[in-house]
Design a protein around this motif. Sequence first.
Motif, PDB file in Angstrom:
ATOM      1  N   HIS A 189       0.784  -1.238   0.000  1.00 27.19           N
ATOM      2  CA  HIS A 189       0.000   0.000   0.000  1.00 27.19           C
ATOM      3  C   HIS A 189       0.814   1.285   0.000  1.00 27.19           C
ATOM      4  N   GLY A 190       2.095   1.252   0.304  1.00 28.47           N
ATOM      5  CA  GLY A 190       2.873   2.484   0.380  1.00 28.47           C
ATOM      6  C   GLY A 190       2.952   3.193  -0.967  1.00 28.47           C
ATOM      7  N   ALA A 191       2.990   4.515  -0.944  1.00 29.69           N
ATOM      8  CA  ALA A 191       3.067   5.325  -2.161  1.00 29.69           C
ATOM      9  C   ALA A 191       4.497   5.832  -2.331  1.00 29.69           C
ATOM     10  N   THR A 192       5.247   5.172  -3.208  1.00 27.23           N
ATOM     11  CA  THR A 192       6.609   5.578  -3.528  1.00 27.23           C
ATOM     12  C   THR A 192       6.563   6.305  -4.867  1.00 27.23           C
ATOM     13  N   LEU A 193       6.825   7.598  -4.853  1.00 31.64           N
ATOM     14  CA  LEU A 193       6.662   8.457  -6.024  1.00 31.64           C
ATOM     15  C   LEU A 193       8.032   8.810  -6.574  1.00 31.64           C
ATOM     16  N   LEU A 194       8.279   8.459  -7.835  1.00 31.63           N
ATOM     17  CA  LEU A 194       9.575   8.670  -8.465  1.00 31.63           C
ATOM     18  C   LEU A 194       9.452   9.680  -9.599  1.00 31.63           C
ATOM     19  N   ASP A 195      10.523  10.456  -9.804  1.00 32.86           N
ATOM     20  CA  ASP A 195      10.565  11.362 -10.945  1.00 32.86           C
ATOM     21  C   ASP A 195      11.118  10.629 -12.164  1.00 32.86           C
ATOM     22  N   ALA A 196      11.321  11.358 -13.249  1.00 39.07           N
ATOM     23  CA  ALA A 196      11.740  10.733 -14.500  1.00 39.07           C
ATOM     24  C   ALA A 196      13.126  10.115 -14.410  1.00 39.07           C
ATOM     25  N   ALA A 197      13.938  10.550 -13.434  1.00 38.51           N
ATOM     26  CA  ALA A 197      15.269   9.973 -13.240  1.00 38.51           C
ATOM     27  C   ALA A 197      15.247   8.788 -12.283  1.00 38.51           C
ATOM     28  N   ARG A 200       9.512  12.311  -2.603  1.00 38.32           N
ATOM     29  CA  ARG A 200       9.151  12.615  -1.217  1.00 38.32           C
ATOM     30  C   ARG A 200       9.257  11.323  -0.415  1.00 38.32           C
ATOM     31  N   PRO A 201       9.199  11.405   0.918  1.00 40.82           N
ATOM     32  CA  PRO A 201       9.149  10.170   1.704  1.00 40.82           C
ATOM     33  C   PRO A 201       7.933   9.327   1.322  1.00 40.82           C
ATOM     34  N   CYS A 202       8.083   8.023   1.409  1.00 37.75           N
ATOM     35  CA  CYS A 202       6.984   7.110   1.109  1.00 37.75           C
ATOM     36  C   CYS A 202       5.988   7.116   2.261  1.00 37.75           C
ATOM     37  N   MET A 203       4.715   7.303   1.950  1.00 40.25           N
ATOM     38  CA  MET A 203       3.648   7.145   2.935  1.00 40.25           C
ATOM     39  C   MET A 203       3.363   5.655   3.085  1.00 40.25           C
ATOM     40  N   ALA A 232      -3.987   4.657  -3.758  1.00 39.25           N
ATOM     41  CA  ALA A 232      -4.691   5.677  -4.548  1.00 39.25           C
ATOM     42  C   ALA A 232      -5.083   6.909  -3.720  1.00 39.25           C
ATOM     43  N   PRO A 233      -5.694   6.748  -2.540  1.00 36.37           N
ATOM     44  CA  PRO A 233      -5.999   7.951  -1.762  1.00 36.37           C
ATOM     45  C   PRO A 233      -4.759   8.700  -1.282  1.00 36.37           C
ATOM     46  N   LYS A 234      -3.673   7.994  -1.041  1.00 39.52           N
ATOM     47  CA  LYS A 234      -2.440   8.678  -0.665  1.00 39.52           C
ATOM     48  C   LYS A 234      -1.956   9.589  -1.803  1.00 39.52           C
ATOM     49  N   VAL A 235      -1.993   9.062  -3.028  1.00 36.71           N
ATOM     50  CA  VAL A 235      -1.569   9.874  -4.165  1.00 36.71           C
ATOM     51  C   VAL A 235      -2.541  11.031  -4.376  1.00 36.71           C
ATOM     52  N   ALA A 236      -3.826  10.808  -4.111  1.00 34.49           N
ATOM     53  CA  ALA A 236      -4.794  11.904  -4.181  1.00 34.49           C
ATOM     54  C   ALA A 236      -4.475  12.979  -3.153  1.00 34.49           C
ATOM     55  N   TRP A 237      -4.011  12.561  -1.974  1.00 33.57           N
ATOM     56  CA  TRP A 237      -3.602  13.545  -0.958  1.00 33.57           C
ATOM     57  C   TRP A 237      -2.440  14.386  -1.481  1.00 33.57           C
ATOM     58  N   VAL A 238      -1.479  13.768  -2.126  1.00 37.73           N
ATOM     59  CA  VAL A 238      -0.365  14.508  -2.707  1.00 37.73           C
ATOM     60  C   VAL A 238      -0.874  15.480  -3.776  1.00 37.73           C
ATOM     61  N   ARG A 239      -1.784  15.018  -4.615  1.00 39.34           N
ATOM     62  CA  ARG A 239      -2.374  15.896  -5.638  1.00 39.34           C
ATOM     63  C   ARG A 239      -3.017  17.120  -4.997  1.00 39.34           C
ATOM     64  N   ASP A 240      -3.708  16.914  -3.854  1.00 37.07           N
ATOM     65  CA  ASP A 240      -4.434  18.007  -3.213  1.00 37.07           C
ATOM     66  C   ASP A 240      -3.545  18.924  -2.394  1.00 37.07           C
ATOM     67  N   HIS A 241      -2.472  18.379  -1.807  1.00 36.89           N
ATOM     68  CA  HIS A 241      -1.668  19.148  -0.852  1.00 36.89           C
ATOM     69  C   HIS A 241      -0.251  19.453  -1.329  1.00 36.89           C
ATOM     70  N   PRO A 257       0.846  19.773  -4.954  1.00 37.83           N
ATOM     71  CA  PRO A 257       0.652  19.691  -6.412  1.00 37.83           C
ATOM     72  C   PRO A 257       1.946  19.761  -7.213  1.00 37.83           C
ATOM     73  N   GLY A 258       2.954  20.446  -6.690  1.00 41.78           N
ATOM     74  CA  GLY A 258       4.232  20.502  -7.392  1.00 41.78           C
ATOM     75  C   GLY A 258       4.887  19.141  -7.489  1.00 41.78           C
ATOM     76  N   ILE A 259       4.790  18.365  -6.425  1.00 39.72           N
ATOM     77  CA  ILE A 259       5.321  17.000  -6.442  1.00 39.72           C
ATOM     78  C   ILE A 259       4.461  16.119  -7.344  1.00 39.72           C
ATOM     79  N   PHE A 260       3.142  16.249  -7.237  1.00 40.10           N
ATOM     80  CA  PHE A 260       2.247  15.432  -8.056  1.00 40.10           C
ATOM     81  C   PHE A 260       2.543  15.626  -9.549  1.00 40.10           C
ATOM     82  N   ALA A 261       2.827  16.850  -9.936  1.00 41.33           N
ATOM     83  CA  ALA A 261       3.074  17.139 -11.350  1.00 41.33           C
ATOM     84  C   ALA A 261       4.346  16.485 -11.864  1.00 41.33           C
ATOM     85  N   ARG A 262       5.255  16.108 -10.956  1.00 46.33           N
ATOM     86  CA  ARG A 262       6.544  15.540 -11.362  1.00 46.33           C
ATOM     87  C   ARG A 262       6.559  14.018 -11.283  1.00 46.33           C
TER      88      ARG A 262
END
Length: 223
Positions: free
Chosen positions: A76-84, A89-92, A126-135, A137-142
Amino acid sequence: MFLGLDLGTSGLKALLVDDAENIIAESVAPLQVSRPHDGWVEQDPRDWFTACADAIAGLGVDLAAVQGIGLSGHMHGATLLDAAGTPLRPCMLWNDTRAAAQAAAMDADPLWRAVTGNIVFPGFTAPKVAWVRDHEPGIFARIDKVLLPKDALRFWLTGDPVSEMSDSAGTSWLDTGARDWSDALLERSGLTREQMPSLVEGSQVSGHLSGSIAAQLGLPAGI
């Protein structure tokens, strides 16, 4: 020989067994959890990679005969990676509950249960990533890739973004009947299929150990 790696919340465990499943060696590298606010539970994904190297080194045996690696880990953890491939951010973690409002909003839409076969819980990805989108947005966009913790470890080992069905069913994006990502649910999250890992069954080969990481860990390349 075969190597098992279990990415737990409090430590990463390495287990080496022979072809008859007799234990040859085992080792644990501890992990720390950060709780910056009530309901927040996070880890730095880079700590997993360090702990993996430490746990393997702690086995204290020659690994030249290892034929394969098996992975398990917390879901369930949300590990968000950029293009590299760098964590944004830290994983929730699975027990992070900050996304309760996002989970309730998703669960109020009957499509989520119909497609996934499950309630949308705050701990799901999914709700964790939605939280990132809402709070954030700069990270979500990347975001280039969304990976579960075990799959982030696999990505570091192989360079391949891959997940398997049982873990992916805990994201709230998997169409469990089709055994595939749901484009409709991803679209509701502002994501695309290209940001998801490819999917395999749990018993399938999911990647091969890269040469540079193999040299770092003392393992045969390509296993």
